[in-house]
Write an enzyme that holds these catalytic residues in place. Structure first.
Site, short mmCIF file in Angstrom:
data_model
loop_
_atom_site.label_atom_id
_atom_site.label_comp_id
_atom_site.label_asym_id
_atom_site.label_seq_id
_atom_site.Cartn_x
_atom_site.Cartn_y
_atom_site.Cartn_z
N ASP A 136 1.00 6.08 4.75
CA ASP A 136 1.90 5.01 4.33
C ASP A 136 1.65 4.54 2.90
OD1 ASP A 136 -0.56 4.18 5.45
OD2 ASP A 136 0.18 2.17 5.85
N GLU A 157 -1.73 2.59 8.04
CA GLU A 157 -3.10 2.17 7.73
C GLU A 157 -3.07 0.84 6.98
OE1 GLU A 157 -6.75 1.37 5.75
OE2 GLU A 157 -4.92 1.89 4.66
N GLU A 158 -2.02 0.60 6.20
CA GLU A 158 -1.94 -0.62 5.40
C GLU A 158 -1.49 -1.84 6.20
OE1 GLU A 158 -3.06 -0.91 2.53
OE2 GLU A 158 -3.07 1.06 1.58
N HIS A 183 -3.84 -0.42 -5.35
CA HIS A 183 -2.93 -1.54 -5.13
C HIS A 183 -2.44 -2.13 -6.45
CE1 HIS A 183 -3.93 -2.28 -0.64
NE2 HIS A 183 -4.31 -1.06 -0.99
#
Length: 394
Positions: A83, A141-142, A367
């Protein structure tokens, strides 16, 4: 086994350009947690063409791919997450995201590509494999829940004897890896706080209960928990990410919503923090005449590597890239990673893949809207992952 690894490396060299192309395609078409449809079907098509048996889910876009040579032999798993993040990309690269407000800002495109390349190369030498291999392509996962739990519930680890995973890491040079014995990453919990006051005219604050004032006192108090209530030898983080409240400049606010995260690397401290937080929230709210609602959700646990599995990664990496490029990270980090859920069930290890190249502008932290991965790192990731899997099977 040495000859098989050499053959594997030659195959990886041959397919490396293809894997780079796949990585860039994934980067250009990022998908958020729970929406990884394009990624899933790209992965599925490639794996089926290589002879893998695919297990899908009707609940999400994750999949499990098996190459079974002997049902009585050991099975090793390799996991990749798929993701992306809700960030507008600003790298200016030719393969930059084509999806507005979404980008692979954490390197999951490279994780997927590395696992795919490893799977393709291993399948070429299926007849010589000493055991079975499973690839777990994981969604979400996020997300705060983490997709690993769903994968496990659906059988991702059934029959698995060991597991490996990696993560792109812009704090190491491309061509290097980082390893860590024991606790590598922190647990990751989330919380929500609501403060209920009483509205009034801003000129007559004594007639109301100011939820903003109560909140400011709570925020200050929560920040003292780590500095004054927790042993400084045991790292912990309490961070507030959002505060929402108020309707107008001349109205005493009657409701504030706060959201945040807690990170620790000590299970006892982790279990004590919610009570510490609520004691502060309750005491301040009562003293100010406000009411509150506190919700705390335990997320992924600490990521704890198994020593014998780290040994395999280090040994194989030193043979491939040299001892000087294998970095002992020594200290854990406070970031969370739901690979930790797999490690609670089977032996395994997680390592960092260096992706920093100043000239290619790939040293930006994760990020971040300018994050990217050096494609030269993919080959290193495939070779170390493939060699570690083969070594485990022996």
């Amino acid at each position: 086994m040495k000859n098989l690894k050499q053959k594997l490396f030659l195959t990886i060299d041959e397919i490396n350009d293809r894997i780079i192309t796949i990585r860039r395609d994934l980067h250009a078409h990022p998908e958020l947690s729970g929406q990884e449809e394009h990624t899933k079907y790209l992965v599925k098509g490639i794996l089926e063409a290589s002879g893998y048996k695919i297990k899908e889910s009707d609940k999400h876009f994750g999949l499990i791919a098996d190459l079974t040579v002997d049902e009585n032999a050991k099975t090793v798993a390799i996991r990749a997450d798929m993701d992306a993040l809700p960030i507008q990309e600003q790298t200016g690269k030719p393969y930059a995201s084509r999806e507005k407000g979404i980008m692979h800002a954490c390197g999951h495109d490279s994780h997927t590509a590395i696992a795919l390349g490893t799977a393709i190369a291993i399948a070429v030498h299926k007849e010589e494999l000493p055991g079975n291999i499973r690839f777990i392509f994981q969604p979400s996962e996020e997300s705060k829940e983490g997709g690993s739990v769903e994968m496990i519930e659906e059988g991702a680890l059934e029959g698995v004897d060991g597991i490996f995973g990696l993560h792109a890491y812009p704090y190491l040079n491309s061509g290097e890896i980082g390893y860590k014995y024991g606790v590598m990453m922190a647990s990751a919990d989330v919380f929500t706080i609501e403060i209920f006051g009483k509205s009034a005219h801003g000129a007559r604050p004594h007639e109301g209960v100011d939820a903003i004032l109560v909140t400011s006192m709570i925020v200050n108090s929560l920040n003292h928990i780590v500095s004054r209530m927790i042993d400084p030898l045991h790292p912990a983080v309490i961070s507030l990410g959002t505060i929402e409240g108020g309707k107008a400049s001349n109205i005493i606010c009657d409701h504030v919503l706060l959201k945040g995260t807690v990170r620790t690397i000590n299970e006892e401290i982790r279990n004590n923090i919610p009570q510490m937080m609520e004691s502060s929230i309750e005491g301040i709210s009562k003293s100010m005449g406000a009411k509150y609602k506190f919700d705390y959700e335990f997320g992924q646990p600490e990521l704890i590597n198994h020593e014998e599995m780290v040994d395999i990664i280090v040994e194989e990496a030193e043979n491939i890239i040299g001892k000087e490029k294998c970095i002992d990270l020594i200290d854990p980090v406070m970031g969370g990673e739901d690979f930790s859920e797999y490690l609670k069930i089977v032996p395994g290890a997680f390592f960092r893949l260096g992706t920093c190249d100043e000239e290619k502008k790939t040293c930006v932290s994760q990020h971040n809207s300018r994050f990217d991965v050096d494609d030269d790192a993919l080959e290193v990731g495939m070779k170390i992952m493939g060699a570690s899997a083969l070594q485990f099977l022996t």
